[in-house]
Every structure is written in structure tokens, then in C-alpha cells.
Design a protein around this motif. Structure first.
Motif, PDB file in Angstrom:
ATOM      1  N   MET A  61       0.853  -1.192   0.000  1.00  0.00           N
ATOM      2  CA  MET A  61       0.000   0.000   0.000  1.00  0.00           C
ATOM      3  C   MET A  61       0.892   1.248   0.000  1.00  0.00           C
ATOM      4  O   MET A  61       1.882   1.292   0.734  1.00  0.00           O
ATOM      5  CB  MET A  61      -0.862   0.001   1.258  1.00  0.00           C
ATOM      6  N   HIS A  62       0.517   2.209  -0.817  1.00  0.00           N
ATOM      7  CA  HIS A  62       1.284   3.470  -0.888  1.00  0.00           C
ATOM      8  C   HIS A  62       0.286   4.619  -0.813  1.00  0.00           C
ATOM      9  O   HIS A  62      -0.661   4.666  -1.598  1.00  0.00           O
ATOM     10  CB  HIS A  62       2.051   3.527  -2.217  1.00  0.00           C
ATOM     11  N   ILE A  63       0.499   5.528   0.113  1.00  0.00           N
ATOM     12  CA  ILE A  63      -0.413   6.666   0.276  1.00  0.00           C
ATOM     13  C   ILE A  63       0.336   7.977   0.040  1.00  0.00           C
ATOM     14  O   ILE A  63       1.458   8.146   0.542  1.00  0.00           O
ATOM     15  CB  ILE A  63      -1.029   6.710   1.701  1.00  0.00           C
ATOM     16  N   HIS A  64      -0.298   8.883  -0.707  1.00  0.00           N
ATOM     17  CA  HIS A  64       0.168  10.274  -0.805  1.00  0.00           C
ATOM     18  C   HIS A  64      -0.779  11.137   0.017  1.00  0.00           C
ATOM     19  O   HIS A  64      -1.989  11.185  -0.279  1.00  0.00           O
ATOM     20  CB  HIS A  64       0.115  10.771  -2.263  1.00  0.00           C
ATOM     21  N   PHE A  65      -0.255  11.830   1.003  1.00  0.00           N
ATOM     22  CA  PHE A  65      -1.055  12.745   1.836  1.00  0.00           C
ATOM     23  C   PHE A  65      -0.938  14.131   1.206  1.00  0.00           C
ATOM     24  O   PHE A  65       0.134  14.737   1.214  1.00  0.00           O
ATOM     25  CB  PHE A  65      -0.521  12.745   3.270  1.00  0.00           C
ATOM     26  N   PRO A 103      -8.222  16.072  -4.433  1.00  0.00           N
ATOM     27  CA  PRO A 103      -8.240  14.980  -3.460  1.00  0.00           C
ATOM     28  C   PRO A 103      -7.404  15.329  -2.221  1.00  0.00           C
ATOM     29  O   PRO A 103      -6.374  16.002  -2.322  1.00  0.00           O
ATOM     30  CB  PRO A 103      -7.589  13.814  -4.218  1.00  0.00           C
ATOM     31  N   ALA A 104      -7.873  14.899  -1.048  1.00  0.00           N
ATOM     32  CA  ALA A 104      -7.103  15.073   0.183  1.00  0.00           C
ATOM     33  C   ALA A 104      -5.931  14.104   0.205  1.00  0.00           C
ATOM     34  O   ALA A 104      -4.896  14.370   0.829  1.00  0.00           O
ATOM     35  CB  ALA A 104      -7.998  14.836   1.399  1.00  0.00           C
ATOM     36  N   ALA A 105      -6.084  12.988  -0.470  1.00  0.00           N
ATOM     37  CA  ALA A 105      -5.038  11.966  -0.534  1.00  0.00           C
ATOM     38  C   ALA A 105      -5.365  11.032  -1.684  1.00  0.00           C
ATOM     39  O   ALA A 105      -6.501  10.997  -2.176  1.00  0.00           O
ATOM     40  CB  ALA A 105      -4.970  11.186   0.777  1.00  0.00           C
ATOM     41  N   THR A 106      -4.351  10.291  -2.111  1.00  0.00           N
ATOM     42  CA  THR A 106      -4.563   9.190  -3.052  1.00  0.00           C
ATOM     43  C   THR A 106      -3.768   7.998  -2.531  1.00  0.00           C
ATOM     44  O   THR A 106      -2.804   8.163  -1.779  1.00  0.00           O
ATOM     45  CB  THR A 106      -4.086   9.532  -4.482  1.00  0.00           C
ATOM     46  N   ALA A 107      -4.182   6.813  -2.927  1.00  0.00           N
ATOM     47  CA  ALA A 107      -3.464   5.612  -2.499  1.00  0.00           C
ATOM     48  C   ALA A 107      -3.590   4.558  -3.577  1.00  0.00           C
ATOM     49  O   ALA A 107      -4.547   4.577  -4.359  1.00  0.00           O
ATOM     50  CB  ALA A 107      -4.041   5.083  -1.184  1.00  0.00           C
ATOM     51  N   ASP A 108      -2.634   3.656  -3.633  1.00  0.00           N
ATOM     52  CA  ASP A 108      -2.850   2.449  -4.421  1.00  0.00           C
ATOM     53  C   ASP A 108      -2.339   1.242  -3.655  1.00  0.00           C
ATOM     54  O   ASP A 108      -1.472   1.354  -2.789  1.00  0.00           O
ATOM     55  CB  ASP A 108      -2.337   2.528  -5.860  1.00  0.00           C
ATOM     56  N   MET A 109      -2.946   0.106  -3.939  1.00  0.00           N
ATOM     57  CA  MET A 109      -2.710  -1.126  -3.175  1.00  0.00           C
ATOM     58  C   MET A 109      -2.678  -2.320  -4.109  1.00  0.00           C
ATOM     59  O   MET A 109      -3.396  -2.335  -5.113  1.00  0.00           O
ATOM     60  CB  MET A 109      -3.880  -1.395  -2.221  1.00  0.00           C
ATOM     61  N   MET A 110      -1.902  -3.326  -3.749  1.00  0.00           N
ATOM     62  CA  MET A 110      -1.950  -4.619  -4.426  1.00  0.00           C
ATOM     63  C   MET A 110      -2.556  -5.621  -3.449  1.00  0.00           C
ATOM     64  O   MET A 110      -2.118  -5.727  -2.294  1.00  0.00           O
ATOM     65  CB  MET A 110      -0.547  -5.062  -4.832  1.00  0.00           C
ATOM     66  N   LEU A 111      -3.581  -6.345  -3.911  1.00  0.00           N
ATOM     67  CA  LEU A 111      -4.294  -7.322  -3.091  1.00  0.00           C
ATOM     68  C   LEU A 111      -4.183  -8.694  -3.745  1.00  0.00           C
ATOM     69  O   LEU A 111      -4.220  -8.810  -4.975  1.00  0.00           O
ATOM     70  CB  LEU A 111      -5.769  -6.928  -2.989  1.00  0.00           C
ATOM     71  N   LEU A 112      -4.083  -9.728  -2.938  1.00  0.00           N
ATOM     72  CA  LEU A 112      -3.890 -11.099  -3.418  1.00  0.00           C
ATOM     73  C   LEU A 112      -5.028 -11.989  -2.921  1.00  0.00           C
ATOM     74  O   LEU A 112      -5.379 -11.950  -1.727  1.00  0.00           O
ATOM     75  CB  LEU A 112      -2.544 -11.616  -2.890  1.00  0.00           C
TER      76      LEU A 112
ATOM     77  N   TYR B  57       4.718  16.726   9.223  1.00  0.00           N
ATOM     78  CA  TYR B  57       3.572  16.256   8.439  1.00  0.00           C
ATOM     79  C   TYR B  57       4.052  15.074   7.594  1.00  0.00           C
ATOM     80  O   TYR B  57       5.171  15.100   7.080  1.00  0.00           O
ATOM     81  CB  TYR B  57       3.069  17.347   7.483  1.00  0.00           C
ATOM     82  N   SER B  58       3.192  14.077   7.425  1.00  0.00           N
ATOM     83  CA  SER B  58       3.523  12.946   6.558  1.00  0.00           C
ATOM     84  C   SER B  58       3.177  13.296   5.119  1.00  0.00           C
ATOM     85  O   SER B  58       2.079  13.785   4.844  1.00  0.00           O
ATOM     86  CB  SER B  58       2.728  11.705   6.973  1.00  0.00           C
ATOM     87  N   LEU B  59       4.109  13.036   4.224  1.00  0.00           N
ATOM     88  CA  LEU B  59       3.864  13.284   2.791  1.00  0.00           C
ATOM     89  C   LEU B  59       3.507  12.008   2.051  1.00  0.00           C
ATOM     90  O   LEU B  59       2.619  11.999   1.199  1.00  0.00           O
ATOM     91  CB  LEU B  59       5.111  13.903   2.142  1.00  0.00           C
ATOM     92  N   GLU B  60       4.234  10.925   2.359  1.00  0.00           N
ATOM     93  CA  GLU B  60       4.020   9.647   1.664  1.00  0.00           C
ATOM     94  C   GLU B  60       4.370   8.509   2.585  1.00  0.00           C
ATOM     95  O   GLU B  60       5.258   8.638   3.436  1.00  0.00           O
ATOM     96  CB  GLU B  60       4.952   9.539   0.449  1.00  0.00           C
ATOM     97  N   MET B  61       3.726   7.381   2.364  1.00  0.00           N
ATOM     98  CA  MET B  61       4.010   6.160   3.125  1.00  0.00           C
ATOM     99  C   MET B  61       3.770   4.952   2.225  1.00  0.00           C
ATOM    100  O   MET B  61       2.773   4.904   1.508  1.00  0.00           O
ATOM    101  CB  MET B  61       3.073   6.087   4.325  1.00  0.00           C
ATOM    102  N   HIS B  62       4.684   4.019   2.275  1.00  0.00           N
ATOM    103  CA  HIS B  62       4.561   2.774   1.475  1.00  0.00           C
ATOM    104  C   HIS B  62       4.829   1.605   2.409  1.00  0.00           C
ATOM    105  O   HIS B  62       5.858   1.568   3.074  1.00  0.00           O
ATOM    106  CB  HIS B  62       5.586   2.810   0.344  1.00  0.00           C
ATOM    107  N   ILE B  63       3.906   0.656   2.465  1.00  0.00           N
ATOM    108  CA  ILE B  63       4.067  -0.513   3.341  1.00  0.00           C
ATOM    109  C   ILE B  63       4.102  -1.784   2.500  1.00  0.00           C
ATOM    110  O   ILE B  63       3.287  -1.948   1.582  1.00  0.00           O
ATOM    111  CB  ILE B  63       2.897  -0.640   4.353  1.00  0.00           C
ATOM    112  N   HIS B  64       5.021  -2.669   2.825  1.00  0.00           N
ATOM    113  CA  HIS B  64       5.029  -4.047   2.300  1.00  0.00           C
ATOM    114  C   HIS B  64       4.558  -4.964   3.424  1.00  0.00           C
ATOM    115  O   HIS B  64       5.206  -5.033   4.483  1.00  0.00           O
ATOM    116  CB  HIS B  64       6.442  -4.476   1.890  1.00  0.00           C
ATOM    117  N   PHE B  65       3.466  -5.694   3.202  1.00  0.00           N
ATOM    118  CA  PHE B  65       2.938  -6.654   4.173  1.00  0.00           C
ATOM    119  C   PHE B  65       3.537  -8.017   3.829  1.00  0.00           C
ATOM    120  O   PHE B  65       3.213  -8.602   2.780  1.00  0.00           O
ATOM    121  CB  PHE B  65       1.410  -6.695   4.094  1.00  0.00           C
TER     122      PHE B  65
END
Lengths: 158, 158
Positions: A61-65, A103-112, B57-65
């Protein structure tokens, strides 16, 4: 392209941190709840999970705030299917707030897609789910217009 | 390289989802709390924030599960400074669980030093904070060994 359901987050008072705005992690929680709604919509709901022992696991998961969200704000999350294959979904979230033009934020995710058990194993989607994903998948142009998306986070020095 | 404090997360029962494991977003919340501890350690604590109106302030976050975490597990978060400049910190989190030989997850984030007010504006770090960051920053070799880190999320087709 079919329309996906929109998730309306309820901003709880303890989601606001010492900065007086929505704590970073709660954007992720709102996205996680939006994915639950998406799973229901795709037919990967509680009944499906119970009968097949199959579910979705998050891989990345990656989020841009992009803008601060306050306790008084509304917040809705629009999910979009960027891509998918036999057992994975790459999706995007747009966090929208009626006070903001962007947008206040955007995110993208990979789901399995995973079959749970002694040892969880990947599993292909049922045909009906694949058909729904195909109907929902963004066009290449819409996909290119979506952003910002995941990338290598680094300090760029001039 | 100096040692950073280790944050020990308390896994709450409602952090566990219908998959019977830690919900994706709560890795993010544990990381967010670990960053709070890091701020205290760097001197960007509540007293600093109150007297200067400056914060991160947080700008970006990327997590690997990478592995499932269960309610019975312990979870600690080790933060590492990957890089920094006059007003930004690029940090990494390793999520460790004593049941596992490998990290349960990894994350990296970009944080920005901001002066709050009518209109929040970026602000350079005080000298003492910069000196601490310099002492903590990973060596290039340690940085290269850290992983997985943020990247473009995409389905690779063979």
C-alpha cells in the motif's frame, strides 16, 4: 466502466492527532474499510469467505497525503480498479472532502486472493469476480490520468 | 550510527479483521506511533511543538505486508533514518515479531517539517535536530541492505 460504491468514512475524534488533523494511519484505515465494501461488491463477501475459505490479503500500500483533513470534514473514498490478473487486484483510492477542490489523498494497493488454511495459498478468482473486475477496470487513459500513484520515495537533490 | 528507540505496539483485539490477522491499516498506525516516539527522541516533542508551532507532516508512506501477524503476537517497530535534508526526513520501519525470523512488514515514509498557522509553511530543522539526524542516518551499505522499500506497484506480466 461500471461505477464502484463510494465509502463514506466517519472521522472519529481519536483519529485526530496533536497536529489537529487526521492522523496519517487513519487514511489507511478508511481505505481498508473501502476495500471491505469493494469485496462485498465483487462478491468476495462474508458468505463467500465462509464457504470457500478464500479472501484478499494486502501485499502493498502506498499513500500520498496531499491536504490536511480536519475533524469537521466529511471524507469519502472512491476505489478504482487499475489492473488485475488471475489472483491479484491493483486498485486505487481517491480521498475526497467536499471542502477541497482536489483529493485530500490518493493511495494504491496490491491485493492477493488467498485460500486460508494450515498454510494459506494463492487461489484464482472465480469467473464471476473476474468478469466484474473486467467491467470495472479503468481505461488506459483514465489510469494514466490517475495520480499520484506509488513510486520510489526519495529525496531528490538539485 | 546511534541506536533509535524501539516502539512496542500493543495489538488491540479490534485490530484483528475477518481474516483473523492484523488489519493492514494497523501496521500503519503502529508505524505512526513509532514516529511519535522518534519525534520525542529527536527533540520534536510536545514542548517543542507548543513553543515553536513546528511539527512533522507525513507526505508519503509505502508498506510491504510480508507475513501475517496474529492477536497473540508481539510486534515491535524499529525506525531507521534513510536520508534527510534541511526540512524532510525519509525514514524506514521494520516490523518485527518474535515468532518470525523475518520482518512481518517493512515501510518507508517521507516526513516534512512544517510551521503551523493560518497557512502551514515548511520550515528548516533546528541545528540540534539536524545533528541528531546526521548521527542516526544509515550508512549507504545499511541503506542498500534495507528492504523492501517503496516502489511503483504494478502487475508484472510474463
Amino acid at each position: 466502466m461500471a461505477e464502484l460504491p463510494v465509502y463514506r468514512a466517519k472521522i472519529e475524534p481519536d483519529w485526530i492527532d496533536y497536529n489537529g488533523h487526521l492522523r496519517d494511519a487513519y487514511y489507511g484505515l478508511a481505505a481498508s474499510y473501502a476495500v471491505d465494501d469493494l469485496m462485498d461488491y465483487l462478491g468476495l463477501d462474508a458468505a463467500y469467505r465462509e464457504s470457500t475459505h478464500c479472501t484478499l490479503y494486502s501485499l502493498e500500500m502506498h499513500i500520498h497525503f496531499l491536504h490536511e483533513v480536519k475533524e469537521s470534514d466529511d471524507l469519502k473514498i472512491i476505489t478504482s480498479i487499475l489492473d488485475f490478473d488471475r489472483k491479484r487486484i491493483h486498485l486505487a483510492c481517491t480521498f475526497a472532502c467536499s471542502r477541497l477542490d482536489e483529493p485530500a489523498a490518493t493511495a494504491d494497493m496490491m491485493l492477493l486472493h488467498v485460500r486460508q488454511g494450515e498454510k494459506p495459498a494463492t487461489a484464482p478468482f472465480p469467473e464471476q469476480v473476474t468478469a466484474k473486475l473486467a467491467a470495472l477496470k479503468l481505461s488506459p487513459a483514465a489510469r494514466d490520468a490517475f495520480g499520484p500513484l506509488s513510486r520510489k520515495i526519495e529525496l531528490q537533490r538539485r
